[in-house]
Design a protein around this motif. Structure first.
Motif, PDB file in Angstrom:
ATOM      1  N   ARG A 116      -6.207   5.197  -5.756  1.00  0.00           N
ATOM      2  CA  ARG A 116      -7.407   4.361  -5.680  1.00  0.00           C
ATOM      3  C   ARG A 116      -7.089   2.871  -5.737  1.00  0.00           C
ATOM      4  NH1 ARG A 116     -11.879   6.388  -9.697  1.00  0.00           N
ATOM      5  NH2 ARG A 116     -12.972   4.709  -8.586  1.00  0.00           N
TER       6      ARG A 116
ATOM      7  N   SER B 263      -8.606  -1.670  -7.943  1.00  0.00           N
ATOM      8  CA  SER B 263      -8.006  -0.474  -8.523  1.00  0.00           C
ATOM      9  C   SER B 263      -8.903  -0.013  -9.666  1.00  0.00           C
ATOM     10  CB  SER B 263      -6.583  -0.771  -9.020  1.00  0.00           C
ATOM     11  OG  SER B 263      -5.928   0.415  -9.448  1.00  0.00           O
TER      12      SER B 263
ATOM     13  N   PRO C 141       0.815  -1.218   0.000  1.00  0.00           N
ATOM     14  CA  PRO C 141       0.000   0.000   0.000  1.00  0.00           C
ATOM     15  C   PRO C 141       0.846   1.265   0.000  1.00  0.00           C
ATOM     16  CG  PRO C 141      -0.881  -1.598   1.554  1.00  0.00           C
ATOM     17  CD  PRO C 141       0.462  -2.116   1.115  1.00  0.00           C
TER      18      PRO C 141
ATOM     19  N   THR D 156      -8.865  -6.495  -2.831  1.00  0.00           N
ATOM     20  CA  THR D 156      -7.844  -5.774  -3.597  1.00  0.00           C
ATOM     21  C   THR D 156      -8.451  -5.265  -4.903  1.00  0.00           C
ATOM     22  OG1 THR D 156      -6.021  -7.009  -2.619  1.00  0.00           O
ATOM     23  CG2 THR D 156      -5.633  -6.022  -4.774  1.00  0.00           C
TER      24      THR D 156
ATOM     25  N   ARG E 116      -6.126  -0.363  -3.862  1.00  0.00           N
ATOM     26  CA  ARG E 116      -6.230  -0.921  -2.514  1.00  0.00           C
ATOM     27  C   ARG E 116      -5.636  -2.333  -2.520  1.00  0.00           C
ATOM     28  NH1 ARG E 116     -10.599   0.260   0.699  1.00  0.00           N
ATOM     29  NH2 ARG E 116     -11.132  -1.959   0.745  1.00  0.00           N
TER      30      ARG E 116
ATOM     31  N   LEU F 192      -5.326  -5.466  -0.172  1.00  0.00           N
ATOM     32  CA  LEU F 192      -5.803  -6.057   1.074  1.00  0.00           C
ATOM     33  C   LEU F 192      -5.330  -7.505   1.165  1.00  0.00           C
ATOM     34  CD1 LEU F 192      -9.461  -4.672   1.205  1.00  0.00           C
ATOM     35  CD2 LEU F 192      -7.382  -3.692   2.172  1.00  0.00           C
TER      36      LEU F 192
END
Length: 300
Positions: free
Chosen positions: A138, A190, A128, A188, A140, A142
């Motif tokens: 934008r 984008s 990140p 996750t 992310r 995870l």
């Protein structure tokens, strides 16, 4: 029809909804000024699945160049490390590989086991931070492949991958699509525009030291899957890419490099209500849409 309408028609014929962004890396006006690009829902937040591995191997390459990691460091891969998918996940016996080979497997065959082990070594908290450094506001991240598997098991109430394999095929489509891995806000994700920005930075040696960017380009050029972006381009065009796949999701990001020096960053993310991962018609539509966008930028 204009280029956007032609691309919409390609996706409609395959029965998918999709987002797309294609950028001419060397356009005089460039995407920053609104030129040299073709977009279709390019700013829509979408699940990116294994596309995140581009950021993973970039972080690894940067640490190698900085002297923080030895690419020849050996890692023992045991049964406890294996996740579903290709490559090391399919090994029957323990295997010892280098960190550099984990990066190669993660990119060339989208090896989830290799990616998970590499992520542990580079540090999952750093991805990140890398995305933020590169202006991917934008994007992310995870967790990695193991986190994804754990979330999928929990969402269907399975304790093991074998149990998941028994339960999943019988689930109604609405139950599957409600899983967290299909929700960009909870996994996750984008946008197509941000992924082409990432690729542009890598190909311009602006995502880190030039040797690190060169490593990522080399690994992406060695991907073995050719039915998506690569299928749309003629012989002589070098296509480097990274796929992402989940039931109903067909994703790829990459670069098309022409013999005349033209370079085009591409991101295509397609979604279908049919949950099969083996939809060659969808894959081929992705390549056709990418080629249509590139042809428009080349004035063809």
């Amino acid at each position: 029809m204009d280029v956007g309408e032609r691309i919409e028609a390609i996706f409609a014929a395959a029965g998918v909804s999709a987002s797309l962004h294609v950028v001419d890396l060397d356009a005089a006006d460039g995407p920053e000024s609104g030129g040299g690009e073709v977009g279709l829902r390019a700013d829509e937040q979408v699940v990116i699945a294994s596309i995140f591995k581009i950021l993973l191997v970039l972080e690894f390459a940067r640490q190698v160049v900085a002297g923080q990691l030895d690419p020849a460091e050996r890692i023992l891969v045991t049964a406890a490390d294996r996740l579903g998918g290709w490559g090391l996940a399919g090994c029957a016996d323990d295997a010892e590989v280098s960190l550099r080979d984990l990066a190669y497997f993660a990119m060339s065959v989208s090896d989830n086991t290799a990616a998970d082990l590499l992520l542990r070594r580079v540090g999952p908290d750093l991805l990140p931070m890398l995305a933020a450094e590169l202006g991917l506001t934008r994007t992310r991240i995870l967790g990695g492949p193991r986190h994804l598997v754990e979330v999928m098991l929990a969402d269907v109430g399975a304790r093991t991958e074998a149990e998941f394999a028994r339960i999943f095929p019988a689930l109604p489509a609405e139950r599957v699509l409600a899983m967290r891995v299909f929700d960009p806000a909870r996994t996750t994700s984008s946008t197509a525009r941000e992924i082409t920005r990432l690729l542009t930075l890598i190909w311009r040696d602006e995502a880190g030291p030039a040797p690190a960017c060169a490593m990522v380009r080399d690994w992406m050029a060695r991907q073995i899957f050719w039915t998506r972006l690569a299928a749309g381009f003629p012989p002589g065009v070098r296509v480097s890419g990274k796929t992402g796949t989940l039931p109903g999701l067909h994703l790829e990001a990459g670069l098309a490099e022409y013999p005349d020096g033209g370079r085009y960053a591409i991101a295509v993310f397609a979604r279908t209500d049919l949950l099969s991962t083996r939809r060659i018609d969808v894959d081929l539509a992705m390549g056709e849409a990418a080629r249509t966008a590139v042809d428009a930028l080349r004035g063809n």
